[in-house]
Design a protein around this motif. Structure first.
Motif, mmCIF file in Angstrom:
data_model
loop_
_atom_site.group_PDB
_atom_site.id
_atom_site.type_symbol
_atom_site.label_atom_id
_atom_site.label_comp_id
_atom_site.label_asym_id
_atom_site.label_seq_id
_atom_site.Cartn_x
_atom_site.Cartn_y
_atom_site.Cartn_z
ATOM 1 N N UNK A 44 3.374 -40.386 52.119
ATOM 2 C CA UNK A 44 2.598 -40.879 50.979
ATOM 3 C C UNK A 44 1.214 -40.244 51.020
ATOM 4 N N UNK A 45 0.704 -39.920 49.861
ATOM 5 C CA UNK A 45 -0.639 -39.371 49.743
ATOM 6 C C UNK A 45 -1.412 -40.244 48.761
ATOM 7 N N UNK A 46 -2.505 -40.813 49.231
ATOM 8 C CA UNK A 46 -3.386 -41.612 48.387
ATOM 9 C C UNK A 46 -4.656 -40.801 48.199
ATOM 10 N N UNK A 47 -4.915 -40.418 46.959
ATOM 11 C CA UNK A 47 -6.069 -39.586 46.639
ATOM 12 C C UNK A 47 -7.044 -40.430 45.842
ATOM 13 N N UNK A 48 -8.246 -40.559 46.372
ATOM 14 C CA UNK A 48 -9.263 -41.394 45.748
ATOM 15 C C UNK A 48 -10.267 -40.537 44.988
ATOM 16 N N UNK A 72 -10.364 -42.636 39.666
ATOM 17 C CA UNK A 72 -8.937 -42.902 39.659
ATOM 18 C C UNK A 72 -8.358 -42.689 41.048
ATOM 19 N N UNK A 73 -7.510 -43.600 41.475
ATOM 20 C CA UNK A 73 -6.765 -43.439 42.716
ATOM 21 C C UNK A 73 -5.335 -43.085 42.356
ATOM 22 N N UNK A 74 -4.838 -42.021 42.967
ATOM 23 C CA UNK A 74 -3.501 -41.528 42.691
ATOM 24 C C UNK A 74 -2.681 -41.652 43.968
ATOM 25 N N UNK A 75 -1.489 -42.232 43.859
ATOM 26 C CA UNK A 75 -0.587 -42.324 45.013
ATOM 27 C C UNK A 75 0.716 -41.633 44.662
ATOM 28 N N UNK A 76 1.071 -40.658 45.499
ATOM 29 C CA UNK A 76 2.347 -39.972 45.352
ATOM 30 C C UNK A 76 3.097 -40.073 46.670
ATOM 31 N N UNK A 77 4.413 -39.921 46.601
ATOM 32 C CA UNK A 77 5.238 -39.940 47.801
ATOM 33 C C UNK A 77 6.131 -38.705 47.787
ATOM 34 N N UNK A 102 -4.818 -40.575 53.361
ATOM 35 C CA UNK A 102 -5.796 -40.990 52.364
ATOM 36 C C UNK A 102 -6.925 -39.975 52.400
ATOM 37 N N UNK A 103 -7.239 -39.412 51.243
ATOM 38 C CA UNK A 103 -8.306 -38.428 51.163
ATOM 39 C C UNK A 103 -8.900 -38.406 49.772
ATOM 40 N N UNK A 104 -10.063 -37.800 49.671
ATOM 41 C CA UNK A 104 -10.756 -37.675 48.388
ATOM 42 C C UNK A 104 -10.095 -36.590 47.545
ATOM 43 N N UNK A 105 -10.209 -36.743 46.230
ATOM 44 C CA UNK A 105 -9.618 -35.773 45.304
ATOM 45 C C UNK A 105 -10.103 -34.359 45.584
#
Length: 183
Positions: A44-48, A72-77, A102-105
Motif C-alpha cells: 500500500x502507498x499512502x501519498x499525502x 489530498x491523500x491518495x491511497x493505492x495498493x 507513507x510519503x509526501x506527494x
C-alpha cells in the motif's frame, strides 16, 4: 499523459502491465521474503499532500465540480499475484497489505520520475514504512523488472508537467517525514 496518481494514471499503469508475466521476478524477489516466496503480496502507498487538481482515487467528481483541494491523500495498493501486477485505488483503506509506505506527494512523484531513489528517501526519513520491509524491497524489485521488460519506466507513464504549476513542490518536505494518516 494523465497526472501522476490520478485514476487515469492508475488505469494507464495497469494497461501497461496487463500482459506482462513477472513470475521469474517474483520468484527471484522471493528469495529474501517468505511472504513474497508464496507468490502473492500487497504494497500500500499512502501519498499525502497531493496538489490541487488531483482527484482523490475512488472519489467521483460531478461535471463542473471543483477539484479536490490541496492536501489530498491518495491511497493505492499494488498487488502481485500469479506473476501479474496491478494497482488499485483504495481511498477507504479496505484492502489489507503486507506493507504500507507513507510519503509526501513531491517525494512520490520524484521517485516515479526516477529523480529520487526509494532507498535514499527511506534513509533520509522521507518515507515511513509499516509492515514487512522485505515485501517493500521485493515490490521495488518486481517493479524494476517490469520496467526492464516493458522498456519504459513510471516516468513514461507520468505527465512531467504533472500539476506542478498548481502546487509548490520545490519546498523541502518535513525532515520527520509525512504524518501518518490520522495524526
Amino acid at each position: 499523459m494523465p497526472p501522476y496518481l490520478s485514476p487515469e494514471w492508475v488505469q494507464a499503469f495497469n494497461n501497461a502491465l496487463a500482459d506482462l508475466d513477472l513470475s521469474e521476478a517474483v520468484a527471484a524477489a522471493g528469495a529474501g521474503s517468505l511472504t513474497v516466496a508464496q507468490g502473492t503480496f500487497r504494497v500500500a502507498q499512502v501519498v499525502t499532500g497531493g496538489p490541487e487538481g488531483l482527484t482523490a482515487p475512488g472519489a467521483t467528481t460531478p461535471a463542473g465540480a471543483a477539484a479536490v483541494p490541496v492536501g489530498t491523500t491518495v491511497r493505492t495498493v499494488l498487488t502481485v499475484e500469479g506473476g501479474r501486477m496491478s494497482l488499485v485505488e483504495d481511498p477507504t483503506d479496505a484492502i489489507a497489505s503486507n506493507v504500507t509506505v507513507v510519503l509526501a506527494y513531491a517525494d512520490a512523484l520524484a521517485i516515479a520520475r526516477g529523480e529520487l531513489h526509494p532507498a535514499d528517501a527511506l534513509a533520509a526519513g522521507r518515507v515511513r514504512v509499516r509492515g514487512e520491509l522485505s515485501v517493500l524491497v521485493a515490490g521495488q524489485a518486481v517493479l524494476n523488472a517490469a520496467s526492464v521488460a516493458l522498456g519504459q519506466t513510471l516516468t513514461d507513464l507520468t505527465d512531467l508537467t504533472d500539476l506542478t504549476d498548481q502546487a509548490d513542490l520545490t519546498k523541502p518536505t518535513d525532515p520527520n517525514g509525512p504524518a501518518e494518516p490520522g495524526e
